[in-house]
Design a protein around this motif. Sequence first.
Motif, mmCIF file in Angstrom:
data_model
loop_
_atom_site.group_PDB
_atom_site.id
_atom_site.type_symbol
_atom_site.label_atom_id
_atom_site.label_comp_id
_atom_site.label_asym_id
_atom_site.label_seq_id
_atom_site.Cartn_x
_atom_site.Cartn_y
_atom_site.Cartn_z
ATOM 1 N N LEU A 1 -31.449 44.630 59.088
ATOM 2 C CA LEU A 1 -33.040 44.295 59.039
ATOM 3 C C LEU A 1 -33.784 45.712 59.208
ATOM 4 C CD1 LEU A 1 -32.956 40.884 60.859
ATOM 5 C CD2 LEU A 1 -32.869 41.494 58.455
ATOM 6 N N GLY A 2 -33.396 46.733 59.282
ATOM 7 C CA GLY A 2 -34.140 47.989 59.365
ATOM 8 C C GLY A 2 -34.718 48.508 60.773
ATOM 9 N N PHE A 3 -34.050 47.934 61.659
ATOM 10 C CA PHE A 3 -34.391 48.143 62.965
ATOM 11 C C PHE A 3 -33.619 49.370 63.752
ATOM 12 C CE2 PHE A 3 -35.854 43.713 62.957
ATOM 13 C CZ PHE A 3 -37.184 43.776 63.500
ATOM 14 N N SER A 4 -34.275 50.389 64.395
ATOM 15 C CA SER A 4 -33.267 51.610 64.642
ATOM 16 C C SER A 4 -32.423 51.109 65.897
ATOM 17 C CB SER A 4 -34.431 52.527 65.521
ATOM 18 O OG SER A 4 -35.240 51.721 66.416
ATOM 19 N N ASP A 5 -32.607 50.002 66.673
ATOM 20 C CA ASP A 5 -31.632 49.803 67.520
ATOM 21 C C ASP A 5 -31.591 48.214 67.898
ATOM 22 O OD1 ASP A 5 -33.330 49.573 69.411
ATOM 23 O OD2 ASP A 5 -33.489 51.646 69.763
ATOM 24 N N ALA A 6 -30.534 47.766 68.328
ATOM 25 C CA ALA A 6 -30.630 46.380 69.052
ATOM 26 C C ALA A 6 -31.674 45.832 69.834
ATOM 27 C CB ALA A 6 -29.257 46.175 69.498
ATOM 28 N N THR A 7 -32.084 47.045 70.449
ATOM 29 C CA THR A 7 -32.959 46.718 71.717
ATOM 30 C C THR A 7 -34.461 46.246 71.039
ATOM 31 O OG1 THR A 7 -32.169 47.955 73.188
ATOM 32 C CG2 THR A 7 -34.347 47.467 73.538
ATOM 33 N N ASN A 8 -34.809 47.053 69.897
ATOM 34 C CA ASN A 8 -35.931 46.961 69.150
ATOM 35 C C ASN A 8 -35.831 45.399 68.440
ATOM 36 O OD1 ASN A 8 -37.569 48.980 70.055
ATOM 37 N ND2 ASN A 8 -36.602 50.317 68.275
ATOM 38 N N ARG B 1 -34.121 42.947 69.362
ATOM 39 C CA ARG B 1 -34.145 41.833 70.401
ATOM 40 C C ARG B 1 -35.533 41.474 70.780
ATOM 41 N NH1 ARG B 1 -29.117 43.876 72.229
ATOM 42 N NH2 ARG B 1 -30.016 45.346 73.684
ATOM 43 N N ARG B 2 -36.420 42.668 70.775
ATOM 44 C CA ARG B 2 -37.679 42.489 71.418
ATOM 45 C C ARG B 2 -38.472 41.933 70.132
ATOM 46 N NH1 ARG B 2 -38.648 47.677 71.757
ATOM 47 N NH2 ARG B 2 -37.836 47.504 74.099
ATOM 48 N N ALA B 3 -38.337 42.205 68.927
ATOM 49 C CA ALA B 3 -38.987 41.498 67.790
ATOM 50 C C ALA B 3 -38.729 40.245 67.754
ATOM 51 C CB ALA B 3 -38.763 42.538 66.385
ATOM 52 N N PHE B 4 -37.341 39.909 68.060
ATOM 53 C CA PHE B 4 -37.014 38.554 67.780
ATOM 54 C C PHE B 4 -37.488 37.603 68.740
ATOM 55 C CE2 PHE B 4 -33.944 35.127 68.208
ATOM 56 C CZ PHE B 4 -33.615 34.751 66.762
ATOM 57 N N ARG B 5 -37.694 38.027 69.972
ATOM 58 C CA ARG B 5 -38.157 37.138 71.022
ATOM 59 C C ARG B 5 -39.767 37.059 70.729
ATOM 60 N NH1 ARG B 5 -37.358 35.128 75.741
ATOM 61 N NH2 ARG B 5 -35.271 35.810 75.773
ATOM 62 N N ARG B 6 -40.390 37.984 70.031
ATOM 63 C CA ARG B 6 -41.831 37.830 69.695
ATOM 64 C C ARG B 6 -42.101 36.855 68.366
ATOM 65 N NH1 ARG B 6 -43.931 40.646 65.664
ATOM 66 N NH2 ARG B 6 -42.701 42.227 65.584
ATOM 67 N N TRP B 7 -40.831 36.758 67.666
ATOM 68 C CA TRP B 7 -40.956 35.796 66.443
ATOM 69 C C TRP B 7 -40.678 34.418 66.862
ATOM 70 C CZ3 TRP B 7 -36.912 38.948 63.501
ATOM 71 C CH2 TRP B 7 -37.689 40.224 63.009
ATOM 72 N N THR B 8 -39.562 34.198 67.841
ATOM 73 C CA THR B 8 -39.135 32.698 67.894
ATOM 74 C C THR B 8 -39.327 32.329 69.711
ATOM 75 O OG1 THR B 8 -36.972 33.898 68.617
ATOM 76 C CG2 THR B 8 -37.367 32.950 66.652
ATOM 77 N N ASN C 1 -25.314 41.825 67.168
ATOM 78 C CA ASN C 1 -26.527 42.127 67.013
ATOM 79 C C ASN C 1 -27.066 43.363 66.491
ATOM 80 O OD1 ASN C 1 -27.123 39.604 68.140
ATOM 81 N ND2 ASN C 1 -27.817 40.451 70.342
ATOM 82 N N GLU C 2 -26.143 44.316 66.939
ATOM 83 C CA GLU C 2 -26.330 45.982 66.301
ATOM 84 C C GLU C 2 -26.395 45.984 64.933
ATOM 85 O OE1 GLU C 2 -24.276 44.870 68.838
ATOM 86 O OE2 GLU C 2 -25.289 45.753 70.684
ATOM 87 N N ASP C 3 -25.516 45.145 64.245
ATOM 88 C CA ASP C 3 -25.388 45.325 62.860
ATOM 89 C C ASP C 3 -26.461 44.170 62.015
ATOM 90 O OD1 ASP C 3 -23.073 46.600 62.683
ATOM 91 O OD2 ASP C 3 -21.754 44.757 62.925
ATOM 92 N N LYS D 1 -37.439 33.239 71.869
ATOM 93 C CA LYS D 1 -35.922 33.167 72.392
ATOM 94 C C LYS D 1 -35.202 34.346 72.174
ATOM 95 C CE LYS D 1 -35.770 28.362 71.255
ATOM 96 N NZ LYS D 1 -35.772 27.433 72.350
ATOM 97 N N SER D 2 -34.168 34.395 72.614
ATOM 98 C CA SER D 2 -33.333 35.662 72.520
ATOM 99 C C SER D 2 -32.367 35.328 71.357
ATOM 100 C CB SER D 2 -32.839 36.135 73.815
ATOM 101 O OG SER D 2 -31.727 35.155 74.077
ATOM 102 N N PRO D 3 -31.839 36.561 70.929
ATOM 103 C CA PRO D 3 -30.650 36.374 69.809
ATOM 104 C C PRO D 3 -29.529 35.571 70.486
ATOM 105 C CG PRO D 3 -31.573 38.414 69.416
ATOM 106 C CD PRO D 3 -32.169 37.971 70.816
ATOM 107 N N SER D 4 -29.035 35.809 71.853
ATOM 108 C CA SER D 4 -28.083 35.053 72.523
ATOM 109 C C SER D 4 -28.366 33.872 72.723
ATOM 110 C CB SER D 4 -27.657 35.855 73.947
ATOM 111 O OG SER D 4 -28.897 35.792 74.500
ATOM 112 N N GLU D 5 -29.638 33.233 73.013
ATOM 113 C CA GLU D 5 -29.982 31.873 73.045
ATOM 114 C C GLU D 5 -29.671 30.944 71.879
ATOM 115 O OE1 GLU D 5 -33.672 30.990 75.798
ATOM 116 O OE2 GLU D 5 -33.959 32.721 74.833
#
Length: 377
Positions: free
Chosen positions: A351-358, A360-367, A344-346, A369-373
């Motif tokens: 994708l231009g995010f400062s860290d994996a936390t941001n 994951r937050r954006a990914f849940r907003r899009w889908t 996830n960090e890579d 779901k979490s990346p792990s799901e």
Amino acid sequence: MTEASNRVGVQRQVQLRYSKQPGSSSALRSISNDAKEKPIVGLSERIYESTKLAALFDVLVDQGCPAGEILGNVNLTVDEVHSPKSRISLAELMTACKNAIRLSNDPHLPYRIGTSIHISAYGMYGFAILCCPDFRKAMAFAELYHALAAPLATIEFTEEDGLASWVIDPNARAAADPQLYRFITEMQIGIHISLMRDVMGAAFIPDRINLAYPEAHDFGLAADQIGCRLSFASRTNQIMFRSAWLDQVASLGNKTTFPAVVALCDDLLNDLESRIGIAGTIRAHLLRNITNPPTLAAIAKLLEVSDRSLRRQLRERGISFRGLLDELRMQIALKYLRTTKLANEDIALALGFSDATNFRRAFRRWTNKSPSEIRAK
């Protein structure tokens, strides 16, 4: 290694994989110097003919499903389904696939829909495939001009050591829904087998089909109808067959007609791109450097228009600049969560995010779901 150099390295890895253009298409470049790269199309742009939707509609109506429910949340009337003037989006086509899953208990429904589509349904694109003077050129053409076929999946043709194969990768948005992913894969396999039998003869049989998911019980491919064995939980979705099929004489091929029809298909691609308009141009600029995407102002400067004019053009199409960037990031993220082992960090870095936390937050907003799901499916 510094964070900056790592960011460049990961970005390059993602861009090479995400925007890879298959090598077999180079054979077509000598035929049509104007053949364009595949346009970058959004999920909601209503630019495609209703060929696949019409096939799905007809199969379900024959099974007794209510027409209105088949078209639920699809912006077409029953009378418009078969109209050559109708245009739909990939999102609407995926919605119709979800409706089909809900309405039908047919265990082989997606494959049945796929095999009901014949080369005559694809207009000039199908005619060009039929006119190809040899079957290898037909495979290259089908791959290069696939944008004309309302593509719910990317396709890639390869040939090596006496074996040829089609790799099928459903639209990244479908990766968030395993059932839809399987439906699209099996429908596309049905389409491929139907078209290859139309072109190379009814006797065509693949040697093996690999599927990138476990066997399921709601629907699936019928090995007895296809004529080959199926392998599940494979690395990719792949139709494999002996290269000898490609050595046959293309009895319907025509060396004079083919270049003329390719030129007409180039015009259709131009028309497709014009329908996409400014959104496609912006997507192309964003994709060139998704790690550090240009601002709307920077793109406006490249296009020699004002910021205000560019915003207005997008607004007229019901699109926002942020929406375009989020859509691209989402599609890339979905693709690599499903098909690679990138951390996830890579992916966040690429994708231009400062860290994996941001990320994951954006990914849940899009889908939702979490990346792990997504990885777990």
